[in-house]
Scaffold this motif. Structure first.
Motif, PDB file in Angstrom:
ATOM      1  N   THR A  52       0.856  -1.175   0.000  1.00  0.00           N
ATOM      2  CA  THR A  52       0.000   0.000   0.000  1.00  0.00           C
ATOM      3  C   THR A  52       0.894   1.227   0.000  1.00  0.00           C
ATOM      4  O   THR A  52       1.619   1.491   0.964  1.00  0.00           O
ATOM      5  N   ARG A  53       0.884   1.939  -1.114  1.00  0.00           N
ATOM      6  CA  ARG A  53       1.871   3.003  -1.339  1.00  0.00           C
ATOM      7  C   ARG A  53       1.713   4.162  -0.368  1.00  0.00           C
ATOM      8  O   ARG A  53       2.704   4.744   0.086  1.00  0.00           O
ATOM      9  N   ASN A  54       0.495   4.525  -0.029  1.00  0.00           N
ATOM     10  CA  ASN A  54       0.266   5.757   0.724  1.00  0.00           C
ATOM     11  C   ASN A  54       0.134   5.562   2.228  1.00  0.00           C
ATOM     12  O   ASN A  54      -0.035   6.538   2.959  1.00  0.00           O
ATOM     13  N   ALA A  55       0.177   4.324   2.711  1.00  0.00           N
ATOM     14  CA  ALA A  55      -0.054   4.088   4.135  1.00  0.00           C
ATOM     15  C   ALA A  55       1.162   4.462   4.969  1.00  0.00           C
ATOM     16  O   ALA A  55       2.306   4.163   4.625  1.00  0.00           O
ATOM     17  N   VAL A  56       0.908   5.113   6.095  1.00  0.00           N
ATOM     18  CA  VAL A  56       1.944   5.385   7.091  1.00  0.00           C
ATOM     19  C   VAL A  56       2.189   4.111   7.895  1.00  0.00           C
ATOM     20  O   VAL A  56       1.258   3.395   8.255  1.00  0.00           O
ATOM     21  N   ALA A  57       3.450   3.820   8.169  1.00  0.00           N
ATOM     22  CA  ALA A  57       3.832   2.683   9.009  1.00  0.00           C
ATOM     23  C   ALA A  57       5.178   2.992   9.649  1.00  0.00           C
ATOM     24  O   ALA A  57       5.916   3.864   9.170  1.00  0.00           O
ATOM     25  N   PRO A  58       5.533   2.299  10.733  1.00  0.00           N
ATOM     26  CA  PRO A  58       6.748   2.657  11.492  1.00  0.00           C
ATOM     27  C   PRO A  58       8.028   2.512  10.676  1.00  0.00           C
ATOM     28  O   PRO A  58       8.348   1.432  10.185  1.00  0.00           O
ATOM     29  N   ARG A  59       8.764   3.610  10.543  1.00  0.00           N
ATOM     30  CA  ARG A  59      10.052   3.601   9.863  1.00  0.00           C
ATOM     31  C   ARG A  59      11.205   3.584  10.863  1.00  0.00           C
ATOM     32  O   ARG A  59      12.353   3.372  10.491  1.00  0.00           O
ATOM     33  N   THR A  60      10.900   3.854  12.126  1.00  0.00           N
ATOM     34  CA  THR A  60      11.875   3.811  13.211  1.00  0.00           C
ATOM     35  C   THR A  60      11.372   2.805  14.239  1.00  0.00           C
ATOM     36  O   THR A  60      10.198   2.413  14.212  1.00  0.00           O
ATOM     37  N   PRO A  61      12.230   2.358  15.159  1.00  0.00           N
ATOM     38  CA  PRO A  61      11.808   1.336  16.122  1.00  0.00           C
ATOM     39  C   PRO A  61      10.498   1.706  16.816  1.00  0.00           C
ATOM     40  O   PRO A  61      10.366   2.785  17.392  1.00  0.00           O
ATOM     41  N   PRO A  62       9.486   0.828  16.757  1.00  0.00           N
ATOM     42  CA  PRO A  62       8.148   1.183  17.232  1.00  0.00           C
ATOM     43  C   PRO A  62       7.951   0.887  18.709  1.00  0.00           C
ATOM     44  O   PRO A  62       8.726   0.164  19.346  1.00  0.00           O
ATOM     45  N   SER A  63       6.863   1.439  19.235  1.00  0.00           N
ATOM     46  CA  SER A  63       6.377   1.059  20.552  1.00  0.00           C
ATOM     47  C   SER A  63       5.137   0.199  20.373  1.00  0.00           C
ATOM     48  O   SER A  63       4.596   0.070  19.277  1.00  0.00           O
ATOM     49  N   GLU A  64       4.674  -0.381  21.465  1.00  0.00           N
ATOM     50  CA  GLU A  64       3.548  -1.300  21.405  1.00  0.00           C
ATOM     51  C   GLU A  64       2.260  -0.583  21.791  1.00  0.00           C
ATOM     52  O   GLU A  64       2.140  -0.046  22.887  1.00  0.00           O
TER      53      GLU A  64
END
Length: 391
Positions: A52-64
């Motif tokens: 999905t081209r436009n979706a935001v997702a974690p690019r740096t280490p994430p939290s829960e």
């Protein structure tokens, strides 16, 4: 009740090892801009691009955000209508995306699940049946008996007027979404292992290594699935991904192939013989086709089949199906969840850095991307199977 513990340890940014190839071809990717997204089918959409081209997702280490216990997952999670749906050994779970509270649970043995227009469709393992539930309440809409059980998830078509299923005896059926009645059927020579669709075409991959293109047409006696071509491929067709003019196929031990569609009748456009044996999914993103095997990630030029980049892991282990959003690829392999730069990091030829964005030591079975987060199913969340949402 799900916990809100944070992953404050075990996260690491770094680089992958064993890199080769170069991007070329002007392939670039940008971070997503939209956080309000779903992942309603295992492959994201009917074409099974897993991207999905436009979706935001974690690019740096994430939290829960949260985690919740479920049974051991047997298929990929999907996300729609603000709900995470998990097909597990002991039932189909519907968990609230915001906080992980259980909305409902269906006591079936599902194999795969997909959501379309407020309805959840599930194929069963060890039972010859397809189920439909109201997404918001879990109320059963219909149950349809079939000839055999399933090794692939249901495939709602983008037209909204059919759900395609394929069972382990090779029966392909188009079911009416409201009633589950069969609209048309087709019989492949061996069991169905993978499905994809675009417009009025349905693509079928089988355990015996056949790939089919079916043309959905309306006739005087109603719709039918007319076979346009059949190709014998060098192994079980473990994944398909469809584009407007081609279909990509990943085989067991026989590499990846790009097949022409329509009038070209399944002609091979390229064959990457050294590609890994993947787990049920290919990522098709722009000019790249990416597959993940037990030893890491391999990316190929979608137009030519030339290798573009590769990232190996330090421990050979089963891989989860991958998912990608914006400029980042997510996959569980080598006993950890990895986030990789989809474009292959920075560099030319074998000299590359910043391929791996982060790594989380969690044994991952399935990944989906929605609501600015990565949804992960695992056999071992502090000793129990379950699902976690990372943001």
């Amino acid at each position: 009740m799900p916990s809100r513990r944070r992953f404050l340890s075990g996260l690491a940014a770094g680089t992958a090892v064993g890199l080769s190839g170069c991007l070329g071809g002007g392939t670039t990717f940008s971070p997503g801009r939209t956080s309000n997204t779903d992942w309603p089918l295992p492959g994201h959409g009917p074409r099974a691009s897993n991207y999905t081209r436009n979706a935001v997702a974690p690019r740096t280490p994430p939290s829960e955000r949260w985690r919740a216990e479920t049974g051991r997952s047997v298929g990929r999670p999907v996300v729609a209508d603000e709900t995470v749906f998990v097909p597990a050994e002991d039932g189909l779970y519907a968990l609230r995306l915001r906080d992980g509270e259980q909305r409902w649970r269906a006591s079936i043995a599902p194999y795969g699940v997909a959501v379309a227009d407020g309805v959840v469709y599930a194929t069963a393992r060890d039972e010859a049946a397809v189920f439909a539930y109201e997404a918001d309440s879990g109320e059963g809409r219909w149950r349809r008996e079939t000839a055999a059980d399933f090794a692939t998830a249901p495939l709602p078509l983008s037209s909204g007027d059919a759900v395609v299923v394929g069972d382990t005896d090779g029966h392909v059926r188009s079911l009416a979404p409201r009633t589950g009645e069969t609209r048309w059927r087709f019989r492949a020579f061996t069991g169905v292992y993978s499905l994809a669709a675009r417009d009025d075409r349905v693509y079928v991959g089988t355990t015996g290594g056949e790939a089919y293109e079916l043309h959905v047409v309306d006739g005087d006696d109603g719709p039918s699935g007319v076979p346009l071509w059949r190709r014998k491929l060098p192994g079980t067709v473990r994944a398909l991904s469809a584009t407007r003019q081609s279909v990509y196929a990943a085989t067991f031990g026989g590499g990846f192939l790009k097949l022409a569609t329509g009038a070209s009748a399944g002609r091979t456009e390229w064959h990457a013989t050294g590609a890994p044996t993947v787990t049920d999914a290919l990522v098709h993103a722009g000019r790249l086709v990416v597959g993940v095997g037990s030893e890491g990630v391999s990316a190929y030029d979608a137009a030519t089949g030339d290798p573009r980049w590769r990232a190996t892991v330090d421990r050979t282990a089963p891989a989860s199906p991958p998912a990608a959003a914006g400029d980042t690829l997510y996959v569980g392999v080598g006993g950890a969840l990895h986030a990789y730069a989809l474009g292959g990091g920075v560099g030319v030829g074998p000299y590359r850095v910043d391929v791996q964005r982060w790594r989380l030591p969690i044994r991952t079975r399935g990944v989906a991307i929605a609501d600015g987060a990565v949804v992960v199913t695992s056999d071992d969340l502090d000793g129990s199977p379950g699902v976690a949402v990372l943001e």
